[in-house]
Design an enzyme around this catalytic site. Structure first.
Site, PDB file in Angstrom:
ATOM      1  N   LYS A 187      48.015 -21.627  30.585  1.00  0.00           N
ATOM      2  CA  LYS A 187      49.126 -20.760  29.648  1.00  0.00           C
ATOM      3  C   LYS A 187      50.492 -21.575  29.562  1.00  0.00           C
ATOM      4  CE  LYS A 187      50.922 -16.308  29.364  1.00  0.00           C
ATOM      5  NZ  LYS A 187      51.004 -14.779  30.310  1.00  0.00           N
TER       6      LYS A 187
ATOM      7  N   SER B 234      50.173 -10.600  27.739  1.00  0.00           N
ATOM      8  CA  SER B 234      50.405 -11.802  27.123  1.00  0.00           C
ATOM      9  C   SER B 234      49.566 -12.944  26.874  1.00  0.00           C
ATOM     10  CB  SER B 234      52.029 -12.179  27.514  1.00  0.00           C
ATOM     11  OG  SER B 234      51.980 -12.667  28.784  1.00  0.00           O
TER      12      SER B 234
ATOM     13  N   SER C 181      49.422  -8.899  32.402  1.00  0.00           N
ATOM     14  CA  SER C 181      49.237 -10.092  31.389  1.00  0.00           C
ATOM     15  C   SER C 181      47.964 -11.060  31.652  1.00  0.00           C
ATOM     16  CB  SER C 181      50.258 -10.989  31.181  1.00  0.00           C
ATOM     17  OG  SER C 181      51.281 -10.198  30.615  1.00  0.00           O
TER      18      SER C 181
END
Length: 503
Positions: free
Chosen positions: A94, A169, A193
């Protein structure tokens, strides 16, 4: 259009396609030298080149760097010096974690093209474990969002249905896993997330106990809530990755020094399918009105499956969970307001209006106006208001009191049961654009996951089925006390083995 439908994802699972193998299977084949890390890494890079133009899971792909790391992993294996059980297995990271060899943008124009001078601790541990990093995955800007539509660069699509969101997210990491562009991924979980994207893409995601995975080099959203964690397609894969990234770090002031439970042993034990003696609590407040029928049906089936494995299931009341959403959306914006003050156009990142005609204050204002997206601005303003003179006690102070009550609800529940369960999300993945103009509706998508972050405890989302009404995946959330992350893996692996393949 590239085929990235459900059938397209299934097609990668052919026995002769390495991208269809689990991370544990790949690790075994690399260790035995049946496959090389270079072969495995190149196959995943080819897969990314083939389909990611349609999905948008990656913001940056580091092919040369990944192949160089794969060559080093192969050399270590050949010398009998493999540094971890996942040596040679590639991974998607990420874009909230700093990396010295790739841009770190956090999905924001504010950091467009920024190269960090140091690696995050998680990044460093991945490298030390011999895990090639394929690239950096897309995310909602500064991890603020539930759909990965708030990225400043691109929208990520759900591999099960490209008209729908992949969660947020961390939708980029989840989409990369679900489409077999990567066998492993790293996410961050501030309010769900990791777990929420896992639920809507039929992957596995774990939010570890707060403080057990270092936040050093993780660009902060809300410091008391943020937690990096492992993502995979199976419970065992996720456990193997958890083992690599967890552990005390003196550079993180919130890092705990307690030993991390043996999550890999727990996952292997759980796969045997025996949950005799395990007490499981069903949270009354995390089901019912507002939940999609197919989600509730899948949850009831999961309860029946767990009972069939020998577990005892009881109803548990956590009365203050109903206030979690309100408390979270005061605490998080307050911390966002403080953390994002560092992006001031003076030291690094975007700078607008620096032409000699504007004061430093004007440059700062112009830069923040241009660099932050609407959702980030919304949360900064809410947080600044909540922390302002005359309102601090009424808003932020009260929210922290509610947080304490939620932690007490968890503590009381864990005196009765070993783990708690709920649906991971109230509905399946919604369509792209459906909630963009309705922030409250978007926030409600994280209703089930928020309490865990407020309490700092551990939780996992594991696939529990597909809603026949829309053909989209559903997730089961398993929650455990702080520093009892191994319970997640035992229960999750047992359920996974009994449930069988999804879709």
């Amino acid at each position: 259009m590239t085929d990235v439908s459900t059938d397209g994802v299934r097609a990668t699972r052919a026995s002769n396609d390495v991208t269809g193998l689990s991370a544990a299977e790949l690790a075994e084949k690399i260790a035995s030298r049946e496959l090389s890390s270079v072969e495995v890494t190149r196959a995943h890079l080819d897969r990314i080149a083939e389909i990611d133009g349609e999905l948008g899971a990656f913001l940056h792909v580091g092919g040369d760097e990944a192949l160089a790391a794969a060559e080093a992993a192969d050399a270590a294996v050949a010398a009998g010096e493999a540094p971890s059980a996942l040596t040679g297995v590639p991974l998607a990271l990420k874009d909230a974690f700093t990396t010295t060899d790739a841009p770190t943008t956090c999905g924001s124009r504010m950091l467009e093209g920024w190269m960090s001078p140091y690696d995050a601790t998680v990044t460093a541990r991945l490298r030390a474990a011999g895990i090639p990093i394929l690239g950096k995955t897309n995310m909602d800007e500064f991890a603020m969002g539930s759909s990965t539509e708030n990225s400043a660069y691109q929208v990520t699509r759900n591999p099960w249905d490209t008209t729908r969101i992949p969660g947020g997210s961390g939708g980029g990491s989840a989409a990369a896993l679900a489409s077999h562009q990567a066998p492993l991924a790293i996410g961050t979980d501030t309010g769900g997330s990791i777990r929420q994207p896992a639920a809507v893409t039929a992957t596995v995601g774990v939010k570890p106990t707060y403080g057990t995975v270092s936040r050093y080099g993780l660009i902060a959203c809300a410091s008391s809530l943020d937690q990096g964690g492992p993502c995979g397609r199976t419970v065992l894969d996720t456990a193997l990755l958890h083992e690599v990234i967890a552990g005390h770090d003196a550079r993180d002031a919130t890092s705990v020094s307690a030993a991390v439970p043996d999550v890999v042993a727990a996952a292997r034990a759980g796969a045997g399918g025996d949950l005799s003696g395990v007490r499981i609590g069903v949270v009354s407040q995390l089901q019912g009105e507002g939940y999609q029928d197919g989600v509730l049906a899948s949850f009831r089936e999961a309860c029946d499956t767990l009972t069939g494995l020998g577990a005892t299931i009881v109803e548990v009341d956590c009365p203050h969970f109903t206030y979690a959403l309100g408390a979270y959306y005061l605490i998080l914006p307050s911390e966002v307001s403080s953390n994002l003050a560092r992006f001031d156009a003076m030291r690094y990142g975007l700078r607008v209006g620096d032409d000699g005609t504007h004061s430093a204050d004007e440059v700062m204002a112009l830069t923040r106006a241009a660099g932050f997206g609407p959702e980030v601005k919304r949360r900064i303003m809410i947080g600044t208001y909540a922390l302002s003179s005359g309102y601090y006690d009424a808003y932020y102070g009260q929210a922290q009191k509610v947080r304490t009550l939620i932690a007490r609800d968890f503590a009381a529940a864990y005196e009765q049961v070993d783990v708690l369960i709920s649906p991971t999300t109230p509905t399946t993945a919604f369509h792209l654009g459906e909630k963009v103009d309705d922030p409250l509706s978007m926030y409600l998508f994280d209703l089930c996951t928020l309490p865990v972050n407020l309490a700092g405890t551990a939780a996992m989302s594991v696939p529990s089925g597909v809603d026949p009404a829309d053909g989209m995946p559903v997730g089961l959330q398993i929650m455990a006390p702080a520093l009892a992350d191994d319970r997640l893996y035992r229960v999750g692996a047992a359920y996974e083995a009994a449930r069988g393949p999804i879709g």
